[in-house]
Design a protein around this motif. Structure first.
Motif, PDB file in Angstrom:
ATOM      1  N   ASP A   1     -30.529  -7.085   5.894  1.00 53.68           N
ATOM      2  CA  ASP A   1     -30.736  -8.344   5.179  1.00 53.68           C
ATOM      3  C   ASP A   1     -29.411  -9.058   4.864  1.00 53.68           C
ATOM      4  O   ASP A   1     -28.487  -8.467   4.290  1.00 53.68           O
ATOM      5  CB  ASP A   1     -31.495  -8.067   3.871  1.00 53.68           C
ATOM      6  CG  ASP A   1     -32.175  -9.311   3.371  1.00 53.68           C
ATOM      7  OD1 ASP A   1     -33.221  -9.681   3.909  1.00 53.68           O
ATOM      8  OD2 ASP A   1     -31.619  -9.944   2.438  1.00 53.68           O
ATOM      9  N   GLY A   2     -29.342 -10.307   5.254  1.00 58.15           N
ATOM     10  CA  GLY A   2     -28.166 -11.129   4.966  1.00 58.15           C
ATOM     11  C   GLY A   2     -26.939 -10.769   5.794  1.00 58.15           C
ATOM     12  O   GLY A   2     -25.837 -11.233   5.500  1.00 58.15           O
TER      13      GLY A   2
ATOM     14  N   SER B   1     -38.601  -9.777   8.003  1.00 65.33           N
ATOM     15  CA  SER B   1     -37.566 -10.384   7.162  1.00 65.33           C
ATOM     16  C   SER B   1     -36.269  -9.587   7.255  1.00 65.33           C
ATOM     17  O   SER B   1     -36.294  -8.359   7.254  1.00 65.33           O
ATOM     18  CB  SER B   1     -38.060 -10.420   5.713  1.00 65.33           C
ATOM     19  OG  SER B   1     -37.194 -11.178   4.917  1.00 65.33           O
TER      20      SER B   1
HETATM   21  O1  LIG Z   1     -37.574 -11.011  -1.924  1.00 65.58           O
HETATM   22  C1  LIG Z   1     -37.150 -10.404  -2.916  1.00 65.58           C
HETATM   23  O2  LIG Z   1     -37.890 -10.146  -3.897  1.00 65.58           O
HETATM   24  C2  LIG Z   1     -35.711  -9.952  -2.976  1.00 65.58           C
HETATM   25  C3  LIG Z   1     -35.312  -9.134  -4.024  1.00 65.58           C
HETATM   26  C4  LIG Z   1     -33.984  -8.711  -4.100  1.00 65.58           C
HETATM   27  C5  LIG Z   1     -33.058  -9.079  -3.140  1.00 65.58           C
HETATM   28  C6  LIG Z   1     -33.457  -9.904  -2.080  1.00 65.58           C
HETATM   29  C7  LIG Z   1     -34.778 -10.337  -2.008  1.00 65.58           C
HETATM   30  N1  LIG Z   1     -35.204 -11.140  -0.976  1.00 65.58           N
HETATM   31  C8  LIG Z   1     -34.363 -11.590   0.078  1.00 65.58           C
HETATM   32  C9  LIG Z   1     -35.109 -12.371   1.075  1.00 65.58           C
HETATM   33  O3  LIG Z   1     -36.315 -12.512   1.061  1.00 65.58           O
HETATM   34  C10 LIG Z   1     -34.287 -13.067   2.144  1.00 65.58           C
HETATM   35  O4  LIG Z   1     -34.439 -14.444   1.946  1.00 65.58           O
HETATM   36  C11 LIG Z   1     -34.764 -12.756   3.520  1.00 65.58           C
HETATM   37  O5  LIG Z   1     -34.873 -11.376   3.704  1.00 65.58           O
HETATM   38  C12 LIG Z   1     -33.868 -13.428   4.587  1.00 65.58           C
HETATM   39  O6  LIG Z   1     -32.865 -12.562   5.080  1.00 65.58           O
HETATM   40  P1  LIG Z   1     -31.713 -13.070   6.098  1.00 65.58           P
HETATM   41  O7  LIG Z   1     -32.395 -13.868   7.178  1.00 65.58           O
HETATM   42  O8  LIG Z   1     -31.089 -11.811   6.642  1.00 65.58           O
HETATM   43  O9  LIG Z   1     -30.755 -13.906   5.309  1.00 65.58           O
END
Ligand SMILES: O=C(O)c1ccccc1NCC(=O)[C@H](O)[C@H](O)COP(=O)(O)O
Length: 241
Positions: free
Chosen positions: A171-172, A196
């Motif tokens: 993630d990110g 995701s």
């Molecule tokens: O969705 C949550 O509740 C959450 C909680 C804590 C940290 C992050 C959280 N969500 C992150 C996301 O949903 C991102 O927007 C998504 O995974 C996108 O990821 P990326 O394309 O790698 O930036």
């Protein structure tokens, strides 16, 4: 074959649109106004917005006013995530007019409540399966919360309509999605899966699109859009069938 749905992400921390690395608090890069970001994705042709209240997820406050403002300004469908763990937070989230909510921590810590709200709200409830390896993480991804496949079997039996599957290690990071994890989850459930975390390129989106027949319904895209790896228009074109 249906086309892959794309859900551009707006993650809100302290009133700002941000992206984190591995979902870690303190790793924020700020991208300004959440409303401006959401309106930009809508203008670019998005049909969905993935909107996250990171403060609510981490327990460091909330961004309810901003979340309501953004959701209210959208003509497109909104998926709302972050800190939805009890009747009050669920009612507040649904009252924004969002199409559906993602439950994360609650699915790990309050299984009876989650079964009840799945029965009450049907496909307005999705569950976020946020994993390191095959271990689920809750409380803003800071605490272990059990085995992915045991939890998935329980939620399937309770009628959960949909899963949002995140590999926290990706993630990110712009390192590409965990396609193996998506395939493994699709192999054990007949419910749609939203991918995701980690999307870095149009080829990543094309690779996720190839998993639509296996059960992947959509892909959330955050960092890649903010980092301008591609535009949302290009992404929508890449997954059009
Ligand atoms: O969705 C949550 O509740 C959450 C909680 C804590 C940290 C992050 C959280 N969500 C992150 C996301 O949903 C991102 O927007 C998504 O995974 C996108 O990821 P990326 O394309 O790698 O930036």
């Amino acid at each position: 074959m249906p086309k892959l749905e794309l859900l551009p992400a707006v993650d809100v921390r302290d009133g700002q649109a941000v992206r984190l690395v591995h979902g870690e608090s303190g790793s924020e890069t700020s991208y300004g106004s959440p409303l401006d970001a959401a309106l930009a994705w809508q203008s670019a042709g998005a049909e969905w917005l993935h909107l996250v209240d990171l403060d609510a997820a981490f327990g460091t406050g909330d961004n309810r006013d901003v979340i309501s403002e953004v959701t209210g300004a959208m003509d497109i469908k909104v998926e709302l995530s972050g800190g939805i763990r009890d009747d009050a937070s669920l009612e507040a989230a649904l009252a924004t007019g969002c199409r559906r909510v993602n439950l994360g921590t609650a699915a790990l810590e309050s299984p009876e409540w989650v079964a009840k709200v799945i029965a009450e709200h049907g496909d307005r409830i999705a569950v976020g399966l946020d994993v390191r390896g095959t271990t689920l993480r809750g409380r803003g991804w800071t605490r272990d919360g059990g085995d992915l496949y045991e939890t998935l079997a329980r939620l399937d039996a309770e009628g959960c309509a949909r899963y949002v599957v995140t590999d926290i290690a990706k993630d990110g990071t712009l390192e590409g999605p965990n396609l193996g994890l998506l395939r493994d989850v699709c192999a054990v459930t007949d419910r749609p899966v939203v991918a995701s975390g980690g999307v870095s390129s149009l080829d990543d989106l094309r690779a996720i699109s190839l998993l639509v027949p296996e059960g992947v319904e959509g892909a959330i895209v955050g960092k890649a859009l903010y980092a301008k790896a591609f535009t949302l228009e290009e992404a929508l074109k890449a997954v059009a069938v």
